[in-house]
Write a protein that holds these residues in place. Structure first.
Motif, mmCIF file in Angstrom:
data_model
loop_
_atom_site.group_PDB
_atom_site.id
_atom_site.type_symbol
_atom_site.label_atom_id
_atom_site.label_comp_id
_atom_site.label_asym_id
_atom_site.label_seq_id
_atom_site.Cartn_x
_atom_site.Cartn_y
_atom_site.Cartn_z
ATOM 1 N N ALA A 182 0.828 -1.212 0.000
ATOM 2 C CA ALA A 182 0.000 0.000 0.000
ATOM 3 C C ALA A 182 0.858 1.257 0.000
ATOM 4 N N MET A 183 1.954 1.241 0.745
ATOM 5 C CA MET A 183 2.830 2.413 0.806
ATOM 6 C C MET A 183 3.537 2.647 -0.528
ATOM 7 N N ILE A 184 3.922 1.560 -1.212
ATOM 8 C CA ILE A 184 4.522 1.717 -2.540
ATOM 9 C C ILE A 184 3.507 2.315 -3.510
ATOM 10 N N ASP A 185 2.260 1.838 -3.426
ATOM 11 C CA ASP A 185 1.207 2.421 -4.268
ATOM 12 C C ASP A 185 1.036 3.908 -3.970
ATOM 13 N N LEU A 190 1.975 9.623 -5.645
ATOM 14 C CA LEU A 190 2.630 10.925 -5.432
ATOM 15 C C LEU A 190 3.686 11.223 -6.491
ATOM 16 N N GLY A 191 3.809 10.343 -7.505
ATOM 17 C CA GLY A 191 4.699 10.635 -8.616
ATOM 18 C C GLY A 191 6.078 10.023 -8.530
ATOM 19 N N ILE A 192 6.318 9.139 -7.573
ATOM 20 C CA ILE A 192 7.622 8.496 -7.437
ATOM 21 C C ILE A 192 7.619 7.192 -8.238
ATOM 22 N N PRO A 193 8.643 6.918 -9.031
ATOM 23 C CA PRO A 193 8.688 5.662 -9.792
ATOM 24 C C PRO A 193 8.607 4.447 -8.866
#
Length: 270
Positions: A182-185, A190-193
């Motif tokens: 969930a945190m990676i999503d 937020l625009g981070i690869p």
């Protein structure tokens, strides 16, 4: 020499074999069973350990480590019952299955120890809880701890707590994986690869776990140290509380405990 047979060389069974070998136990003292011939051959080549039939493994082993899925236990016990000696130590790694199930199906007096490991055994970082059955003594628990120590930490608990342990640490890694996912999503949102988001979150998780394990401080203290007045963290915590994340975690772990109880009851009439 103590010969150990791992019955069921799936992921956990293989991890235990690997850990025992890395911990210094000779391959000659280990055997395993595996119903798929191709996998059995691959494991024998990889570890230098013999793959045997269930009756042959039971006949030569002093310790039987049962690492099959709970739904596969009945046919395995049918094979074991005629060949197991009452002096053989049976170690169950099967989620939800009580020691009484093994004691009823195996020869009178067979010592049984119930273990709830978890998948970090695959990287030598398991948390395993062990409980003695009615015929198992301190010497059996000592031996099981010795076997499990190369693949992680071990705690002794009353068997009445094993369903709760299953919900907490047995299933526990999945909760952390779910949170990390969930945190990676969120990072992607937020625009981070994705790759960078994964790197940021996974190393944060590793570091946070190390602080918990090595610092000896309560998680509340560690969390408060990151939570500045009016800052970014407290805003995030407010949203987590608003969405009932804490209550959801309590309910989820309780549901996992209830399912562990159901798995055990499914075999009561056998």
């Amino acid at each position: 020499m103590t010969t150990i047979a791992v019955l069921g060389a799936g992921r956990i069974g293989e991890a235990l074999l690997s850990g025992l070998l890395q911990g210094g136990r000779p391959a000659a003292e280990l055997v395993f069973t595996e119903k798929h011939p191709d996998r059995a051959a691959a494991l024998s080549e990889r570890y230098g350990v013999r793959g045997l039939s269930v009756p042959d493994a039971a006949a030569c082993a002093d310790v039987l480590v049962v690492a099959v899925k709970p739904q596969d236990i009945e046919p395995l016990l049918d094979e074991l019952a005629p060949v197991v000696e009452p002096s053989t130590l049976v170690v169950s790694l099967c989620a939800g299955l009580p020691t009484s199930l093994f004691e009823k199906r195996l020869p009178e007096g067979t010592p049984v120890v119930r273990v709830m490991p978890n998948t970090p055994m695959l990287v030598g970082q398991a948390m395993s809880a062990v409980s003695a059955g009615s015929h198992a003594g301190p010497e059996h628990l000592d031996l099981v701890e010795e076997l499990l120590s190369p693949v992680g930490k071990v705690a002794r608990v009353p068997e009445s707590q094993q369903d709760a342990v299953t919900a907490l640490s047995g299933s526990g890694p999945a909760y952390f994986f779910y949170l990390v996912e969930a945190m990676i999503d969120a990072g992607i949102l937020l625009g981070i690869p994705r790759d960078l988001a994964g790197q940021l979150i996974i190393q944060s998780a590793v570091g946070a776990a190390a602080m918990l394990a090595e610092g000896g401080q309560h998680p509340v203290i560690l969390r408060e140290a990151v939570t500045s007045p009016g800052g970014t963290t407290i805003m995030a915590i407010r949203e987590l509380e608003k969405h009932g994340v804490r209550a959801a975690m309590l309910a989820a772990i309780e549901a996992a405990r209830d399912r562990s109880v159901e798995l055990g009851r499914a075999h009561e009439d056998h």
